[in-house]
Design an enzyme around this catalytic site. Structure first.
Site, mmCIF file in Angstrom:
data_model
loop_
_atom_site.group_PDB
_atom_site.id
_atom_site.type_symbol
_atom_site.label_atom_id
_atom_site.label_comp_id
_atom_site.label_asym_id
_atom_site.label_seq_id
_atom_site.Cartn_x
_atom_site.Cartn_y
_atom_site.Cartn_z
ATOM 1 C CE1 TYR A 153 -2.585 110.979 53.509
ATOM 2 C CE2 TYR A 153 -3.438 110.170 55.600
ATOM 3 C CZ TYR A 153 -3.648 110.609 54.324
ATOM 4 O OH TYR A 153 -4.935 110.706 53.830
ATOM 5 C CE LYS A 181 -3.556 107.895 51.604
ATOM 6 N NZ LYS A 181 -4.653 107.679 52.584
#
Length: 312
Positions: A153, A181
């Site tokens: 992330y 992400k």
């Protein structure tokens, strides 16, 4: 040094449309597991291939480790056994486990695996601002610690530290690191990694859902999908069907709501919970230090929602 270029779009390991689900609380502020199950069932029935639990939108900074495990178990029970999203028939559960402490992150990874998660979302260690070699070592240690696939992330606006593209390219060689992400707001850097790795990229900012998908991303992790899951999926469905102009129209139609929820000065958790509550859906209050949206903000959110989802 020569580099190979990827010629195929990475398979979506967790599905294509994932919702960064809020964590419902009761009026008194305790975990609302029944509400979480009902919300998860709705999101899946309306087009989400997977759910991200215990992420930023899920108020992970203010939920306990025990609450995180309880939430995963409850949602797993509600939406069915382990799945693979788009091709697996059952929705995926991607559990946020990232902390600023490598040891604690590994503990949460083991906990998520036992609770029924299909993968873990690991944010860059925050506040301490580790250099890139330390960032890389952190992710490798977490990926080595369990059998769950790892999604990195990258959100430097919150963590203070970027996962630099060259670091991402090195990490892609780890068999357990499968996805990203992407909230880095570096479209060039993202395309560079897409071209040189097999990492499955997920747009983490709703305004990028279609643009990133068009250059080879696997899908999106959407906060706005909490309230308009059908619409978020329809954008990518239209693109897949070759209806690119229609996909663009749908993305533009959602833009006022995306702006109201994600770029108007309040965290997406606050705006998503305000809208869900107004629509009669499970959400409940936010936990301090977050504060609920005021009436003026809610009115603006509802106006943007009606623009994205016109009355039939």
């Amino acid at each position: 040094m020569t580099h190979t270029t990827s010629t195929t779009t990475p398979a979506p390991p967790f599905g294509r449309v994932l919702c960064a689900m809020v964590t419902p609380f009761t009026a008194s502020g305790t975990l609302d597991l029944d509400g979480a199950q009902r919300l998860a069932e709705r999101l899946v029935s309306e087009g989400c291939d997977g759910l991200v639990l215990n992420g930023t939108t899920g108020e992970s900074p203010t939920t306990t480790d025990e609450e995180k495990a309880e939430l995963i178990r409850a949602v797993r029970e509600a939406v069915g056994g382990r799945g693979g999203g788009r091709g697996g028939g059952r929705p995926s559960i991607l559990a946020g486990v990232g902390t600023s402490d490598t040891r604690h992150t590994i503990e949460l990874t083991h906990q998520a695996e036992k609770a029924g998660a299909d993968g873990v979302l690991v944010v860059t260690p925050y506040y301490s601002k580790p250099p890139q070699d330390a960032v890389e070592a952190h992710f490798r240690e977490v990926a080595d610690a369990s059998g769950l696939p790892v999604a990195l992330y990258d959100i430097p606006g919150r963590t203070g530290t970027r996962i630099e593209p060259e670091t991402m390219i090195r990490l892609a060689a780890h068999p357990g690191i499968v996805a990203v992400k992407d909230c880095a707001y570096d479209f060039l850097g993202t395309q560079k990694v897409l071209a040189r790795t097999g990492l499955a990229y997920y747009a983490g900012c709703d305004e990028h859902n279609l643009a990133l998908y068009a250059v080879g991303a696997a899908g999106c992790v959407s906060t706005v999908a909490n309230v308009i899951p059908v619409h978020i999926r329809a954008v990518l469905d239209a693109f897949d069907a070759g209806e690119t102009a229609h996909a663009a129209r749908l993305q533009r139609q959602a833009t006022p709501l995306i702006e109201a929820m994600m770029a108007a000065g309040l965290p997406g958790t606050v705006t998503a919970k305000a809208l869900l509550t107004a629509l009669g859906l499970p959400a409940g209050p936010v936990r301090a230090p977050l504060r609920p949206a005021d009436r003026e903000t809610l009115d603006a959110l509802l106006a943007a929602y009606r623009e994205a989802v016109p009355e039939p």
